[in-house]
Scaffold this active site. Structure first.
Site, mmCIF file in Angstrom:
data_model
loop_
_atom_site.group_PDB
_atom_site.id
_atom_site.type_symbol
_atom_site.label_atom_id
_atom_site.label_comp_id
_atom_site.label_asym_id
_atom_site.label_seq_id
_atom_site.Cartn_x
_atom_site.Cartn_y
_atom_site.Cartn_z
ATOM 1 N N SER A 142 -3.178 12.882 -15.687
ATOM 2 C CA SER A 142 -4.451 12.681 -16.376
ATOM 3 C C SER A 142 -4.808 13.988 -17.059
ATOM 4 C CB SER A 142 -5.536 12.308 -15.358
ATOM 5 O OG SER A 142 -6.841 12.409 -15.911
ATOM 6 N N ASP B 98 0.862 -1.178 0.000
ATOM 7 C CA ASP B 98 0.000 0.000 0.000
ATOM 8 C C ASP B 98 0.899 1.228 0.000
ATOM 9 O OD1 ASP B 98 -1.731 2.075 0.397
ATOM 10 O OD2 ASP B 98 -2.523 1.348 2.314
ATOM 11 N N THR C 112 -9.804 0.582 -19.009
ATOM 12 C CA THR C 112 -9.202 -0.001 -17.811
ATOM 13 C C THR C 112 -10.305 -0.358 -16.823
ATOM 14 O OG1 THR C 112 -9.003 2.133 -16.707
ATOM 15 C CG2 THR C 112 -7.160 1.446 -18.102
ATOM 16 N N LYS D 207 -4.216 15.237 -9.440
ATOM 17 C CA LYS D 207 -3.556 15.102 -10.737
ATOM 18 C C LYS D 207 -2.926 16.418 -11.189
ATOM 19 C CE LYS D 207 -4.240 10.709 -11.596
ATOM 20 N NZ LYS D 207 -3.105 9.762 -11.650
ATOM 21 N N TYR E 204 -9.719 14.141 -7.276
ATOM 22 C CA TYR E 204 -8.926 13.587 -8.372
ATOM 23 C C TYR E 204 -8.241 14.694 -9.164
ATOM 24 C CZ TYR E 204 -7.845 10.489 -12.337
ATOM 25 O OH TYR E 204 -7.217 9.751 -13.322
#
Length: 250
Positions: free
Chosen positions: A141, A63, A189, A158, A154
């Site tokens: 991304s 992790d 994915t 990113k 997110y």
């Protein structure tokens, strides 16, 4: 070198995160095809074992949001192969939520997976990477280049990963190491295919994420990452490569 794919990465050792599936698995396959010894990191022992099944591979289930895990990964790779030439931070996590519904735990998780973990592992691998004039490729991304609805954590992470890439590239300019990032669009994915949307979303906002040319295969993005890891990209440092089927341009 581009014409000799089998020997493109001969004698080099690569650490790849998120190696058990999706883009990380595609990167493992691309680097192995070029002759690299690959050490994969992920959370699923069974999938890691299946993805990294040869004599020139190794893996560790870890992790990476735990700062101590990065040191364990580097030590295990050094024991297995003696050094690190390539680091690809490909693991990621993305859950869409209305911003008002994002919990503290949600926020911390997305920052930890998408930003802190790449930093921890890069920091731990730097001594070997500098010694061997290696390279780092961070997987950001298109969410690191634009806003996306229902994706506050997110997008923040990113965007931060692009900032980390540029800061490190400047700090280590002239030291031989190369540090770059790729910004993929939508791919086929598990993360994308198992996506869930928040309750009562505005789908006109969600559709702004999509590229008119559709989803890419992970191997298409992995090919660009492999290029950035290769001597063909010897003059590429501090770059942010968009690989998104034209989404940002159209």
């Amino acid at each position: 070198m581009a014409g000799d794919e089998a020997g493109r990465f001969g004698g080099r050792v690569a650490v790849v995160t998120g190696a058990s599936s999706g883009l990380g698995r595609a990167v493992v396959d691309a680097l192995r095809a070029g002759g690299a010894q690959v050490f994969g990191v992920g959370r699923d022992k069974a999938r890691l074992s299946e993805a990294l099944d040869g004599p020139e591979t190794g893996w560790l289930a870890a992790d990476l949001t735990d700062p101590n895990a990065s040191g364990e990964v580097v030590r295990a790779c050094l024991e297995r192969f003696g050094g690190i030439d390539i680091l690809v931070n490909a693991a990621g996590a993305h859950t869409m939520r209305h911003t008002a519904d994002v919990t503290d735990a949600d926020w911390q998780h997305e920052l930890a997976v998408n930003l802190s973990a790449p930093f921890y592992l890069s920091r731990a691998a730097l001594p070997s990477l500098l010694e061997r004039t290696g390279c780092i490729v961070n997987v950001s991304s298109i969410a690191g280049l634009e806003g996306q609805a229902y994706s506050a954590g997110y997008c923040a992470a990113k965007h931060g990963l692009i900032g980390l890439t540029r800061a490190m590239a400047l700090e280590f300019d002239g030291r031989g190491i190369r540090i770059n990032a790729v910004c993929p669009g939508g791919m086929t994915t598990p993360m994308v295919q198992n996506f869930t949307f928040p309750e009562d979303p505005d789908y006109t906002l969600i559709m702004k994420i999509a590229a008119a040319r559709g989803l890419m295969e992970p191997a298409q993005v992995a090919a660009v990452i492999a290029f950035l890891c290769s001597d063909d990209a010897s003059a590429v440092h501090g770059a942010i490569y968009t690989v998104d089927n034209g989404k940002m341009a159209l």
